[in-house]
Design a protein around this motif. Structure first.
Motif, short mmCIF file in Angstrom:
data_model
loop_
_atom_site.label_atom_id
_atom_site.label_comp_id
_atom_site.label_asym_id
_atom_site.label_seq_id
_atom_site.Cartn_x
_atom_site.Cartn_y
_atom_site.Cartn_z
N LEU A 153 0.86 -1.18 0.00
CA LEU A 153 0.00 0.00 0.00
C LEU A 153 0.90 1.24 0.00
N ILE A 154 0.90 1.99 -1.10
CA ILE A 154 1.72 3.20 -1.21
C ILE A 154 0.81 4.40 -1.00
N VAL A 155 1.17 5.25 -0.03
CA VAL A 155 0.32 6.38 0.34
C VAL A 155 1.18 7.61 0.56
N GLY A 156 0.64 8.77 0.19
CA GLY A 156 1.32 10.02 0.47
C GLY A 156 1.22 10.38 1.94
N GLY A 157 2.31 10.85 2.52
CA GLY A 157 2.33 11.19 3.92
C GLY A 157 1.35 12.31 4.29
N LEU A 165 -6.86 5.16 6.50
CA LEU A 165 -7.62 4.02 5.98
C LEU A 165 -6.70 2.89 5.55
N ASN A 166 -5.54 3.24 4.98
CA ASN A 166 -4.59 2.22 4.54
C ASN A 166 -3.92 1.53 5.72
N ARG A 167 -3.65 2.28 6.76
CA ARG A 167 -3.06 1.65 7.96
C ARG A 167 -4.03 0.66 8.57
N GLU A 168 -5.30 1.04 8.61
CA GLU A 168 -6.32 0.12 9.12
C GLU A 168 -6.42 -1.12 8.24
N ILE A 179 3.02 -1.13 4.16
CA ILE A 179 2.73 0.24 3.76
C ILE A 179 4.04 0.94 3.43
N HIS A 180 4.03 1.69 2.34
CA HIS A 180 5.16 2.57 2.02
C HIS A 180 4.63 4.00 1.97
N VAL A 181 5.12 4.85 2.84
CA VAL A 181 4.67 6.24 2.89
C VAL A 181 5.66 7.12 2.13
N ALA A 199 6.89 4.59 -8.44
CA ALA A 199 7.17 3.63 -9.52
C ALA A 199 8.29 2.67 -9.14
N GLU A 200 9.34 3.18 -8.51
CA GLU A 200 10.47 2.32 -8.16
C GLU A 200 10.09 1.32 -7.07
N VAL A 201 9.34 1.78 -6.07
CA VAL A 201 8.92 0.89 -4.99
C VAL A 201 7.97 -0.18 -5.53
N ALA A 202 7.04 0.23 -6.40
CA ALA A 202 6.11 -0.73 -7.01
C ALA A 202 6.86 -1.75 -7.86
#
Length: 211
Positions: A153-157, A165-168, A179-181, A199-202
């Motif tokens: 789950l990649i989310v903007g800080g 919602l992604n942490r839950e 999760i990658h913030v 893109a790199e993390v994905a």
């Protein structure tokens, strides 16, 4: 998009337009599920797809809705419909000689992440990896117990509500979930270097899981 083929995918009584690219020697194929109001032409998804293909992964970007369907705003948020479309497209890919033997991943953005998780929960899709970008994963909560594919789950800080919602979701998903913030990023990852980080993390995630 270089090296891609325009495809028309028959689903029920409509044809969905897509762009399929499979580099020589690819072991995996990433199917993109765009967010509401977007399409296969999403510049952000196309950027990510370019990076994935540079890593030797195949990509399919396609329209979840026809132009006529997209004019009805309610269709954009009809997650069960979008999920059925994604499942049907995955089945179509598995029936094609070029893509039948590949391992599959889903990359879902915003509401598209909900349809990706719901589709991955179905036995028919048998996907091996999921990446969500700014995903409304809460819209797939009913499917959390049935998702087995490792999920990133990649989310903007600074996308605070979606981050919560992604942490839950990460805590509730039955599968491996990380999760990658992207620090300082908002929902659209528009700042310098933010989309590149996505893109790199994905790509790292899909390379590891689809090899």
């Amino acid at each position: 998009m270089s090296g891609s083929n325009l495809v028309s995918i028959p689903i029920d009584d409509v044809e969905l337009e897509g762009e399929l690219a499979v580099p020589e020697g690819a072991s995996g194929l990433v199917v993109f599920a765009h967010g509401s109001g977007s399409s296969r032409k999403s510049p952000r998804n196309n950027y990510v797809a370019d990076v994935l293909r540079d890593r030797g992964l195949g990509t399919l970007l396609f329209d979840l809705l026809t132009e006529a369907e997209d004019r009805d705003r309610e269709n954009r948020f009809d997650i069960p419909l979008l999920t059925d479309r994604l499942v049907a497209v995955t089945t179509w890919l598995r029936d094609r000689p070029q893509t039948a033997a590949l391992r599959y991943g889903y990359f879902g953005s915003s509401t598209g992440a909900a349809s990706a998780l719901r589709a991955a929960a179905r036995d028919a899709t048998d996907v091996d990896a999921i990446v969500s970008r700014g995903g409304r994963v809460d819209l797939a909560e009913a499917a959390f117990a049935d998702v087995t594919a490792p999920t990133l789950l990649i989310v903007g800080g600074d996308d605070t509500q979606v981050l919560r919602l992604n942490r839950e979701a990460a805590d509730a998903l039955a599968c491996e979930a990380e999760i990658h913030v992207v620090e300082g990023a908002g929902h659209l990852f528009e700042g310098p270097g933010e989309l590149e980080e996505v893109a790199e993390v994905a790509a790292d995630w899909f390379e590891d899981e689809l090899a």
